[in-house]
Every structure is written in structure tokens, then in C-alpha cells.
Design a protein around this motif. Structure first.
Motif, mmCIF file in Angstrom:
data_model
loop_
_atom_site.group_PDB
_atom_site.id
_atom_site.type_symbol
_atom_site.label_atom_id
_atom_site.label_comp_id
_atom_site.label_asym_id
_atom_site.label_seq_id
_atom_site.Cartn_x
_atom_site.Cartn_y
_atom_site.Cartn_z
ATOM 1 N N ARG A 83 -17.769 28.465 19.544
ATOM 2 C CA ARG A 83 -18.882 29.180 18.922
ATOM 3 C C ARG A 83 -20.222 28.854 19.602
ATOM 4 O O ARG A 83 -21.279 29.239 19.119
ATOM 5 C CB ARG A 83 -18.937 28.845 17.433
ATOM 6 N N HIS A 118 -26.950 30.093 11.918
ATOM 7 C CA HIS A 118 -26.665 29.438 13.194
ATOM 8 C C HIS A 118 -27.364 28.087 13.266
ATOM 9 O O HIS A 118 -28.387 27.859 12.631
ATOM 10 C CB HIS A 118 -27.130 30.309 14.361
ATOM 11 N N VAL A 143 -26.792 26.875 21.041
ATOM 12 C CA VAL A 143 -26.758 27.640 19.802
ATOM 13 C C VAL A 143 -25.301 27.664 19.345
ATOM 14 O O VAL A 143 -24.423 28.080 20.097
ATOM 15 C CB VAL A 143 -27.284 29.081 20.003
ATOM 16 N N ARG A 145 -23.006 29.364 16.861
ATOM 17 C CA ARG A 145 -22.963 30.525 15.974
ATOM 18 C C ARG A 145 -22.277 30.166 14.663
ATOM 19 O O ARG A 145 -21.272 29.468 14.640
ATOM 20 C CB ARG A 145 -22.213 31.671 16.653
ATOM 21 N N GLU A 148 -18.926 34.238 10.573
ATOM 22 C CA GLU A 148 -19.247 35.669 10.494
ATOM 23 C C GLU A 148 -19.235 36.163 9.072
ATOM 24 O O GLU A 148 -18.726 35.621 8.182
ATOM 25 C CB GLU A 148 -18.269 36.451 11.335
#
Length: 148
Positions: A83, A118, A143, A145, A148
Motif C-alpha cells: 500500500r 492515508h 504515503v 494508502r 478502500e
């Protein structure tokens, strides 16, 4: 598992020494399309006052990668590498990296921030020569993530 906010301020052990090879510098220079004779020709580099070929500035990531691997492998960090997106990269040099340098690096996590879903993890890798003198600090922001 979200990124551990307690990472901020954490330092990891110094990496094993990395010996900067002339051919590694040349290969990297060609890969990033650096055409300066200082990066490719030992005679040109010596004529300019360097002991050997000079690495392009972004070569520092080769050494920094060892420190980031420590962070990413830390189960307490909570970073799922699948991620991760590289968000930012900066370098602060005391002097250029040259072939023949023996470099070690120490990573310190300088901040962990959450933006939306994030996480942003900023880490500094202080890279020093065999004499212990600072060569470059490579600063990366990763970063991570969110779900979702």
C-alpha cells in the motif's frame, strides 16, 4: 493494521558499510542519463579535484534503501508495503559521494501523519563516511494508502 504513530522519533541501527564502486556509479549515471564526465571518467573527476568518479546526487538512494528496508520490515511499524507510494524525496549534502567511499546510514522516523484515510511517514537517513563525517541526509516521505 494502521501505521503506528509511535514510530515518530524512532531510530534504527546503522546499516552495514556500503562500498561505492566506480562501475556502480557509472551504471547509475547511465541509468539516470547523467552525462557529466565527472560521473563517468576518473581522469576528469581527478582533474576537478575528486579522488574518483562522482556519483549523481540521487545515487544516495542506493544507500538509503537499506535503511528503508529496516523500517518496512519492522512488524511494529504497521506498514503494508503493498500500500506504499513514494511521496517525496530530498537530499541535503555536505559533500558529493565518490567512488571509494564506504558509507553507513542511520534512519530516524521524523514524523507520522494521518491525512484522510492515508498515513504519511517521513524518515531521514543520515549517511556518513568511514571517518564518521556527514556526507548526505536523504529524506523520504512514504504515503501508506488506507483501506478502500
Amino acid at each position: 493494521m494502521p501505521v503506528n504513530p509511535g514510530l515518530a522519533g524512532r531510530s534504527y541501527p546503522a546499516t552495514a558499510p556500503y562500498l561505492v564502486g566506480r562501475e556502480k556509479v557509472r551504471e547509475f549515471a547511465r541509468a539516470v542519463l547523467a552525462t557529466s564526465p565527472l560521473n563517468l571518467d576518473p581522469d576528469a573527476a581527478r582533474a576537478a579535484g575528486y579522488p574518483d568518479v562522482v556519483a549523481p546526487p540521487t545515487f544516495a538512494v542506493v544507500v538509503q534503501e537499506q535503511t528503508l528496508a529496516q523500517l518496512l520490515a519492522d512488524p511494529d511499524a504497521g506498514i503494508d508495503f503493498s500500500r506504499v507510494v513514494h511521496g517525496d524525496q530530498r537530499f541535503t549534502f555536505t559533500r558529493p559521494i565518490v567512488a571509494g567511499d564506504e558509507l553507513t546510514a542511520t534512519l530516524t522516523v521524523t514524523s507520522v501523519k494521518t491525512l484522510g484515510g492515508h498515513s504519511m511517514v517521513t524518515a531521514e537517513s543520515a549517511i556518513v563516511g568511514a571517518d564518521g563525517d556527514h556526507v548526505v541526509t536523504a529524506t523520504s516521505t512514504l504515503v501508506v494508502r488506507g483501506d478502500e
